[in-house]
Design a protein around this motif. Structure first.
Motif, PDB file in Angstrom:
ATOM      1  N   CYS A 385       0.797  -1.231   0.000  1.00 12.54           N
ATOM      2  CA  CYS A 385       0.000   0.000   0.000  1.00 12.54           C
ATOM      3  C   CYS A 385       0.829   1.281   0.000  1.00 12.54           C
ATOM      4  O   CYS A 385       0.272   2.379  -0.093  1.00 12.54           O
ATOM      5  CB  CYS A 385      -0.899   0.033   1.241  1.00 12.54           C
ATOM      6  N   ALA A 386       2.136   1.175   0.110  1.00 13.41           N
ATOM      7  CA  ALA A 386       2.977   2.326   0.464  1.00 13.41           C
ATOM      8  C   ALA A 386       2.772   3.553  -0.417  1.00 13.41           C
ATOM      9  O   ALA A 386       2.654   4.679   0.086  1.00 13.41           O
ATOM     10  CB  ALA A 386       4.450   1.913   0.455  1.00 13.41           C
ATOM     11  N   PHE A 387       2.730   3.389  -1.730  1.00 15.07           N
ATOM     12  CA  PHE A 387       2.655   4.562  -2.610  1.00 15.07           C
ATOM     13  C   PHE A 387       1.308   5.293  -2.514  1.00 15.07           C
ATOM     14  O   PHE A 387       1.286   6.506  -2.285  1.00 15.07           O
ATOM     15  CB  PHE A 387       2.969   4.172  -4.051  1.00 15.07           C
ATOM     16  N   PRO A 388       0.162   4.607  -2.683  1.00 15.66           N
ATOM     17  CA  PRO A 388      -1.103   5.341  -2.541  1.00 15.66           C
ATOM     18  C   PRO A 388      -1.354   5.813  -1.115  1.00 15.66           C
ATOM     19  O   PRO A 388      -1.937   6.881  -0.907  1.00 15.66           O
ATOM     20  CB  PRO A 388      -2.162   4.333  -2.995  1.00 15.66           C
ATOM     21  N   PHE A 389      -0.905   5.044  -0.129  1.00 18.24           N
ATOM     22  CA  PHE A 389      -1.069   5.476   1.258  1.00 18.24           C
ATOM     23  C   PHE A 389      -0.295   6.754   1.513  1.00 18.24           C
ATOM     24  O   PHE A 389      -0.774   7.661   2.218  1.00 18.24           O
ATOM     25  CB  PHE A 389      -0.607   4.375   2.210  1.00 18.24           C
ATOM     26  N   SER A 390       0.884   6.879   0.935  1.00 14.33           N
ATOM     27  CA  SER A 390       1.682   8.089   1.140  1.00 14.33           C
ATOM     28  C   SER A 390       0.992   9.316   0.545  1.00 14.33           C
ATOM     29  O   SER A 390       1.083  10.416   1.101  1.00 14.33           O
ATOM     30  CB  SER A 390       3.075   7.923   0.541  1.00 14.33           C
ATOM     31  N   ARG A 391       0.298   9.131  -0.578  1.00  9.64           N
ATOM     32  CA  ARG A 391      -0.467  10.254  -1.150  1.00  9.64           C
ATOM     33  C   ARG A 391      -1.568  10.688  -0.185  1.00  9.64           C
ATOM     34  O   ARG A 391      -1.811  11.888   0.011  1.00  9.64           O
ATOM     35  CB  ARG A 391      -1.077   9.863  -2.500  1.00  9.64           C
ATOM     36  N   TYR A 392      -2.242   9.706   0.374  1.00  8.84           N
ATOM     37  CA  TYR A 392      -3.301   9.987   1.354  1.00  8.84           C
ATOM     38  C   TYR A 392      -2.731  10.747   2.559  1.00  8.84           C
ATOM     39  O   TYR A 392      -3.315  11.733   3.018  1.00  8.84           O
ATOM     40  CB  TYR A 392      -3.922   8.661   1.788  1.00  8.84           C
ATOM     41  N   VAL A 393      -1.581  10.310   3.041  1.00  8.90           N
ATOM     42  CA  VAL A 393      -0.950  10.963   4.192  1.00  8.90           C
ATOM     43  C   VAL A 393      -0.599  12.406   3.861  1.00  8.90           C
ATOM     44  O   VAL A 393      -0.887  13.326   4.649  1.00  8.90           O
ATOM     45  CB  VAL A 393       0.308  10.183   4.630  1.00  8.90           C
ATOM     46  N   VAL A 394       0.003  12.627   2.704  1.00 12.12           N
ATOM     47  CA  VAL A 394       0.391  13.988   2.340  1.00 12.12           C
ATOM     48  C   VAL A 394      -0.841  14.857   2.104  1.00 12.12           C
ATOM     49  O   VAL A 394      -0.849  16.043   2.469  1.00 12.12           O
ATOM     50  CB  VAL A 394       1.337  13.976   1.123  1.00 12.12           C
ATOM     51  N   ASP A 395      -1.890  14.301   1.547  1.00 12.10           N
ATOM     52  CA  ASP A 395      -3.154  15.051   1.424  1.00 12.10           C
ATOM     53  C   ASP A 395      -3.637  15.497   2.801  1.00 12.10           C
ATOM     54  O   ASP A 395      -4.077  16.652   2.981  1.00 12.10           O
ATOM     55  CB  ASP A 395      -4.235  14.183   0.778  1.00 12.10           C
ATOM     56  N   GLU A 396      -3.571  14.586   3.763  1.00 13.89           N
ATOM     57  CA  GLU A 396      -4.013  14.902   5.125  1.00 13.89           C
ATOM     58  C   GLU A 396      -3.114  15.970   5.756  1.00 13.89           C
ATOM     59  O   GLU A 396      -3.606  16.872   6.444  1.00 13.89           O
ATOM     60  CB  GLU A 396      -3.990  13.630   5.979  1.00 13.89           C
ATOM     61  N   ILE A 397      -1.827  15.858   5.542  1.00 15.27           N
ATOM     62  CA  ILE A 397      -0.892  16.846   6.091  1.00 15.27           C
ATOM     63  C   ILE A 397      -1.176  18.240   5.532  1.00 15.27           C
ATOM     64  O   ILE A 397      -1.246  19.232   6.278  1.00 15.27           O
ATOM     65  CB  ILE A 397       0.566  16.431   5.798  1.00 15.27           C
ATOM     66  N   VAL A 398      -1.341  18.320   4.210  1.00 19.15           N
ATOM     67  CA  VAL A 398      -1.624  19.605   3.570  1.00 19.15           C
ATOM     68  C   VAL A 398      -2.934  20.183   4.103  1.00 19.15           C
ATOM     69  O   VAL A 398      -3.035  21.383   4.383  1.00 19.15           O
ATOM     70  CB  VAL A 398      -1.674  19.443   2.036  1.00 19.15           C
ATOM     71  N   ASP A 399      -3.921  19.315   4.270  1.00 19.75           N
ATOM     72  CA  ASP A 399      -5.209  19.761   4.797  1.00 19.75           C
ATOM     73  C   ASP A 399      -5.056  20.293   6.224  1.00 19.75           C
ATOM     74  O   ASP A 399      -5.620  21.342   6.576  1.00 19.75           O
ATOM     75  CB  ASP A 399      -6.204  18.604   4.760  1.00 19.75           C
ATOM     76  N   LYS A 400      -4.270  19.602   7.034  1.00 22.36           N
ATOM     77  CA  LYS A 400      -4.101  20.023   8.428  1.00 22.36           C
ATOM     78  C   LYS A 400      -3.244  21.284   8.542  1.00 22.36           C
ATOM     79  O   LYS A 400      -3.339  22.016   9.516  1.00 22.36           O
ATOM     80  CB  LYS A 400      -3.503  18.881   9.252  1.00 22.36           C
ATOM     81  N   GLN A 401      -2.433  21.536   7.529  1.00 22.85           N
ATOM     82  CA  GLN A 401      -1.678  22.790   7.482  1.00 22.85           C
ATOM     83  C   GLN A 401      -2.522  23.917   6.878  1.00 22.85           C
ATOM     84  O   GLN A 401      -2.008  25.002   6.631  1.00 22.85           O
ATOM     85  CB  GLN A 401      -0.396  22.613   6.663  1.00 22.85           C
ATOM     86  N   GLY A 402      -3.771  23.625   6.642  1.00 22.32           N
ATOM     87  CA  GLY A 402      -4.680  24.628   6.092  1.00 22.32           C
ATOM     88  C   GLY A 402      -4.470  24.874   4.625  1.00 22.32           C
ATOM     89  O   GLY A 402      -4.886  25.909   4.090  1.00 22.32           O
TER      90      GLY A 402
END
Length: 413
Positions: A385-402
């Motif tokens: 899952c590493a590659f698509p999961f990493s996209r999800y994580v970075v999406d979440e990070i960007v969202d949490k950084q506003g």
């Protein structure tokens, strides 16, 4: 302590998840400074380098789970990545077999999940089974997964490492996370500061998360996975062969894995470990970990949560080589039980436990805010899952950084 360097993103954990997150971040934000801290001498020393190497297809998981989505996508992406980078990959498929009428119902459930998840999984009868692998034994019919493959996980991780370093990511090894104080990350090599902290520490992700006030209701329970190599030859089995799993827990049972070099191995075990890096002997023994983990394992045993009592007893039996091998022989027509060699290098599965409900968490769990993000449960098949999961994580990070980073770049452009 000396402050070594400031980074926009500081990632703890040099496994496939930490490196894939760095890969995604540097792709999106090439002007940001990114660093991975790894406590070992190189990347992929733990779960990422000790897993089965199987790229799973994604039919085991319920349709509404993150694992279902990321495994399907990850299988495709990791297969393409191996092809594009000339990495070894054995596209030998997988057969899931039944031993009796009851297990046919389990196959039906897997087929149903595959259809909901959009994963190719085919019914095959006994004659069709023999065409794929003449040695496979099943009751009436089986399921065939043509997209299941095997890779060398260490080789894959080294190529991902080379890619991210080439693109500007720093990887600092022999550097262990020690804590956080006044916004500074304390390590065995000194202090680091960062705009954003990412915790991808695997077996220690829950402990690090608590320093940032996350993951309070969880703890990691380690399970030891051991494989046994079939040393007689490489030809007695030609595909991955799996039993019908107990879907109430996250373990898939003893199965045959066909590796990238055509070797055959059986496993893994899911033996409850007594400390987080309990690979063998007393190496890496940690007194506090031992008592904390023993406390929760005793609690699971006494309460018999998710049938832990019978699971623990069954798994401990697998230390006996004869018992272990006999489990695998149920899935094949003929195999030399004396043809198995020695137990292979063990791995430890970082399995998240909900301390209140005493349930093993079967899906990805992440928590974070505008300063830090924590991958609490990147349980199997995390490698696939590493590659698509990493996209999800970075999406979440960007969202949490506003979304500020993306907005800044839009303004600049």
């Amino acid at each position: 302590m000396l402050i070594i360097k400031y980074y926009d993103y500081l990632i703890v954990g040099g496994g496939i998840i930490g490196m894939s997150i760095a890969r995604e971040l540097i792709t999106r934000f090439p002007d940001e400074s990114i660093c991975i801290l790894e406590k070992e001498s190189d990347v992929a020393h733990h779960s990422s380098g000790r897993n089965s190497g199987v790229l799973h297809a994604g039919f085991y998981y319920t349709a509404n789970s993150l694992k279902a989505r990321f495994t399907r996508e990850g299988n495709q992406e990791m297969t393409q990545y191996c092809d594009e980078n000339n990495l070894k990959i054995n596209k030998c498929g997988k057969i899931v077999v039944a031993t009796d009428e009851n297990e046919l119902q389990g196959l039906k459930e897997l087929k149903n999940r595959a259809e909901k998840n959009g994963v190719e999984l085919k019914w095959i009868n006994e004659s069709e089974v023999r065409l794929i692998d003449p040695n496979v034994k099943t009751y009436k019919k089986a399921l065939y997964s043509p997209t299941t493959s095997s890779v060398n996980p260490v080789e894959v991780c080294q190529v991902v490492k080379a890619e991210v370093v080439k693109n500007g990511v720093d990887i600092i090894c022999n550097t262990q996370y020690k804590g956080i104080s006044n916004g500074e990350i304390l390590t065995s090599s000194g202090k680091f500061t960062c705009q954003y902290f990412v915790n991808a520490a695997g077996l220690y992700a829950d402990k690090i998360a608590k320093d940032f006030k996350f993951g309070d209701k969880y703890t990691i329970i380690p399970f030891k996975g051991i494989y046994l190599k079939y040393a007689k030859n490489k030809s007695d089995v030609v595909t991955n062969i799996y039993p019908v799993p107990n879907l109430a827990n996250p373990f898939l049972g003893v199965h045959f894995t066909k590796t990238v070099d055509e070797s055959i191995k059986i496993g893994p075990t899911a033996i409850p470990a007594l400390w987080r890096e309990n690979y063998g002997g007393l190496r890496s023994f940690k007194f506090n970990e031992f008592f904390s983990i023993l406390f929760y394992e005793a609690k699971l045993f006494l309460n018999n949560s998710f049938n832990f009592r019978s699971l623990a007893i069954e798994e401990m039996k697998k230390y006996r080589k004869s018992y272990f091998t006999n489990l695998s022989l149920k899935m094949v027509r003929k195999l030399d039980k004396d043809g198995f060699g020695q137990f292979m290098k063990p791995g430890i599965r970082a399995q998240l436990l909900n301390k209140k409900t005493l349930e093993l968490v079967q899906d990805f769990v992440v928590e974070g805010d505008n300063r830090s993000f924590h991958i609490l449960n990147a349980v199997s098949p995390g490698f696939t899952c590493a590659f698509p999961f990493s996209r999800y994580v970075v999406d979440e990070i960007v969202d949490k950084q506003g979304g500020k980073l993306e907005e800044i770049r839009e303004d600049i452009s």
